[in-house]
Motif scaffolding. Structure first.
Motif, PDB file in Angstrom:
ATOM      1  N   SER A   1       0.764  -1.163  -0.038  1.00  0.00           N
ATOM      2  CA  SER A   1       0.030   0.151   0.115  1.00  0.00           C
ATOM      3  C   SER A   1       0.683   1.379  -0.040  1.00  0.00           C
ATOM      4  O   SER A   1       0.242   2.349  -0.357  1.00  0.00           O
ATOM      5  CB  SER A   1      -1.106  -0.146   1.224  1.00  0.00           C
ATOM      6  N   THR A   2       2.160   1.327   0.266  1.00  0.00           N
ATOM      7  CA  THR A   2       2.757   2.446   0.392  1.00  0.00           C
ATOM      8  C   THR A   2       3.676   2.766  -0.362  1.00  0.00           C
ATOM      9  O   THR A   2       4.263   1.982  -1.123  1.00  0.00           O
ATOM     10  CB  THR A   2       3.384   2.578   1.766  1.00  0.00           C
ATOM     11  N   ALA A   3       4.403   3.976  -0.631  1.00  0.00           N
ATOM     12  CA  ALA A   3       5.348   4.341  -1.528  1.00  0.00           C
ATOM     13  C   ALA A   3       6.688   4.014  -0.809  1.00  0.00           C
ATOM     14  O   ALA A   3       6.791   3.671   0.373  1.00  0.00           O
ATOM     15  CB  ALA A   3       5.298   5.904  -1.903  1.00  0.00           C
ATOM     16  N   CYS A   4       7.773   4.060  -1.699  1.00  0.00           N
ATOM     17  CA  CYS A   4       9.019   3.618  -1.378  1.00  0.00           C
ATOM     18  C   CYS A   4      10.027   4.982  -1.025  1.00  0.00           C
ATOM     19  O   CYS A   4       9.908   5.994  -2.251  1.00  0.00           O
ATOM     20  CB  CYS A   4       9.625   2.749  -2.259  1.00  0.00           C
ATOM     21  N   ARG A   5      10.730   5.190  -0.024  1.00  0.00           N
ATOM     22  CA  ARG A   5      11.828   6.387   0.005  1.00  0.00           C
ATOM     23  C   ARG A   5      13.088   5.961  -0.521  1.00  0.00           C
ATOM     24  O   ARG A   5      13.587   4.961  -0.150  1.00  0.00           O
ATOM     25  CB  ARG A   5      11.691   6.512   1.653  1.00  0.00           C
ATOM     26  N   LEU A   6      13.526   6.748  -1.331  1.00  0.00           N
ATOM     27  CA  LEU A   6      15.155   6.580  -1.785  1.00  0.00           C
ATOM     28  C   LEU A   6      15.767   7.500  -1.192  1.00  0.00           C
ATOM     29  O   LEU A   6      15.621   8.716  -0.996  1.00  0.00           O
ATOM     30  CB  LEU A   6      14.993   7.067  -3.188  1.00  0.00           C
ATOM     31  N   TYR A   7      16.929   6.807  -0.686  1.00  0.00           N
ATOM     32  CA  TYR A   7      18.224   7.685  -0.122  1.00  0.00           C
ATOM     33  C   TYR A   7      19.609   7.474  -0.845  1.00  0.00           C
ATOM     34  O   TYR A   7      19.942   6.267  -1.216  1.00  0.00           O
ATOM     35  CB  TYR A   7      18.632   7.093   1.407  1.00  0.00           C
TER      36      TYR A   7
END
Length: 575
Positions: free
Chosen positions: A521-527
């Protein structure tokens, strides 16, 4: 090496032997702990008589039984060995011949004299070993019957069942599954498998859960509430798989395992003008080429199949990168050079022995500890080479039996900055002899609904870009459509832009970390080097199984000899 091992030493999968037959019905465990795997030798069209290999040290070492058994004139995969009935102690087996299907019974042990009674005039192929239910006294044996559907001859899954310890049998037929249609991205239909090669799990309360091989992207499932006498119409399950066999296995502590190929093949090509293959290979009545049988997976459930853990590569095809993949080993015993098909038994201490695969150069007897499926981390920096990676490409032209020869794909090179280390070089070297010539690399890790995946890469100056996809199944390294099925994907330009925004610096090693909270259900954070990128990676396709693969690929349309380097990868997940 295997002879020096003890069972207690084994944790991750270890190959301990080679089965003498395709690995779905020949493995048996006797009451005294002896293990046997039955089979035959010789060519597929001229097999030897029936024989077996055996182990008396929990599968760590194996010997061939001599002389060969003489009670069978010839052997094939429709002849599983006898299994001991927990109801009577008799050994029971079903076999198929040209005259129909027969039950064989021995009251004198597995090696004793077997009586033989015909139970059906129907020849039922791909017979599995008997399954003895616990919620009622009934024996089930699954297989497949050939029948006509319109102009097509197809296989229909069926189940023999007996309520009197195998003396009398009835046969239930499973409703026929769906037909694969030739719609984009396919140029023709796949080999039409209408829900076959069933495996069954008995659930709490007596409901039976069946998974079936199909031509679709998923295994299909069917249920029976009456002990196998009738079955619901097959429908898609949560498990991805195409034209490969699934296998359920119930442990003594009631945990349920599934062994299957969590893989998707390349889109079908139009081969109507190919003069090297038969007509039935062009119209879906037979396979033209297999492109998804190089990895077999395992997952485990503690709640009767409601949730699953693992989705790990149990074994990779050892021939997958070989240039003569399609023809190596000739036609000895089995034509398919694949790791699909499997069977399992439980060893002391809860370890598992799995027979898997088909061709003698590929198949294996593997022992592992199911605790390995619960791991939450995996990392790789190529210290072991590419043994845990899929990087190959296909050479155009079907050779041997339904196979392409292979090109090894992107090379491991000396690390430019760290002596003694290696890095994987992803490029695009144009080669018209290949089915797809963009470099790709595929790596598996424990499946996570929540997790972090990290890669350390370097864009080479002059490179033309690449893509990193996080996904819940195996795709071919060269499959340019993998991104359409990914949960999250990141595309970067050769100069380092992401979505038009400056992000990466060519010529510099950088760490990319992907963090997702819920693959459903959620987006992914990119670092990038610990700093958050300006915007998240949106969830393109929800996954209830969790992410378990990374798929790297060059995105260069033109030749790109610079490309990018991969130094190391790491995944940490939460169940």
């Amino acid at each position: 090496m295997a002879g020096a091992l003890t069972l207690e030493d084994i944790y991750a999968p270890v190959k301990v032997g080679t089965p003498p037959d395709n690995s779905f019905n020949g493995l048996v465990q006797l009451p005294d702990g002896e293990l046997r795997h039955y089979g035959f030798e010789g060519r597929q069209d001229k097999p030897s008589t029936y024989f077996y290999i055996f182990s008396r040290n929990n599968g760590l070492t194996w010997q061939k039984h001599e002389p060969q058994l003489s009670d069978e004139a010839s052997a094939d995969e429709n002849m599983p060995p006898g299994c001991r009935s927990p109801y009577s102690g008799d050994f029971i087996r079903l076999v198929a011949g040209r005259e129909g299907t027969f039950v064989l019974r021995s009251k004198e042990g597995i090696d004793g004299h077997y009586t033989r009674e015909k139970i059906s005039a129907v020849h039922v192929g791909m017979l599995r070993q008997p399954m003895f239910l616990k919620t009622r006294q009934r024996i089930l044996v699954t297989g497949g019957e050939s029948l006509k559907q319109g102009a097509d001859e197809i296989m229909q899954a069926c189940v023999f069942y007996s309520d009197d310890d195998g003396y009398n049998w009835q046969m239930a037929r499973v409703p026929v599954g769906p037909r694969h249609e030739s719609v984009w991205p396919h140029q023709k239909t796949r080999w039409q498998n209408y829900a076959i090669e069933p495996t069954i799990a008995e659930l709490a309360g007596g409901c039976l859960w069946m998974l079936l091989r199909t031509s679709m992207d998923n295994l299909y499932e069917s249920f029976s509430e009456d002990g196998g006498a009738t079955w619901s119409a097959p429908s898609p399950s949560r498990f991805y798989s195409t034209l490969t066999m699934p296998t359920f296995f119930r442990m003594n502590d009631n945990r349920l395992l599934l062994f299957w190929c969590n893989t998707t093949p390349l889109p079908e090509l139009d081969r109507s003008r190919d003069t090297t293959i038969r007509a039935e290979q062009k119209n879906g009545l037979w396979e033209d080429v297999f492109t998804n049988r190089d990895a077999i997976h395992a997952a485990i459930s503690e709640d009767d199949g409601k949730s699953w853990t693992g989705f790990r590569e149990l074994y990779l095809d050892p021939l997958r990168n070989e240039k003569d993949f399609a023809t190596r080993g000739g036609t000895a015993v089995s034509l398919d050079r694949s790791v699909h098909q499997s069977q399992a038994v439980e060893l002391p201490g809860g370890k598992l022995l799995v027979a898997l695969g088909q061709h003698p150069l590929v198949r294996a007897l593997v022992i592992f500890d199911p605790a390995w499926l619960y791991e939450t981390e995996r990392a790789d920096s190529f210290a072991g080479g590419l043994k845990d990676w899929s990087t190959f490409k296909y050479v155009e032209g079907i050779r041997g039996h339904c196979a392409y020869n292979r090109d090894p794909g992107p090379p491991l090179e000396d690390h430019p900055d760290l002596p003694g280390r290696k890095a994987l070089h992803i490029r695009h070297l144009i080669d018209s002899a290949l089915v797809g010539d963009r470099d790709g690399a595929v790596w598996n890790f424990p499946a996570g609904i929540k997790g972090t995946y990290t890669a350390r890469i370097k864009l080479e100056p002059g490179g033309r870009g690449g893509r990193i996809c996080l996904i819940d199944r195996w795709f071919n390294p060269t499959d340019t459509l993998a991104r359409r099925y990914a949960m999250y994907s990141l595309t970067f330009e050769g100069e380092g832009q992401i979505g038009g925004e400056p992000a990466l610096q060519p010529g510099k090693w950088q760490e990319l970390s992907f963090r997702w909270e819920d693959s459903r259900s959620t987006a992914c954070r990119l670092y990038i080097d610990g700093q958050p990128f300006s915007r998240p990676l949106e969830l393109a396709r929800p996954s209830e199984n969790g992410i378990c693969y990374v798929h790297f690929q060059s995105t260069a349309e033109e030749e790109d000899r610079a490309g990018f380097l991969i130094e190391a990868v790491r995944a940490q997940i939460s169940h």
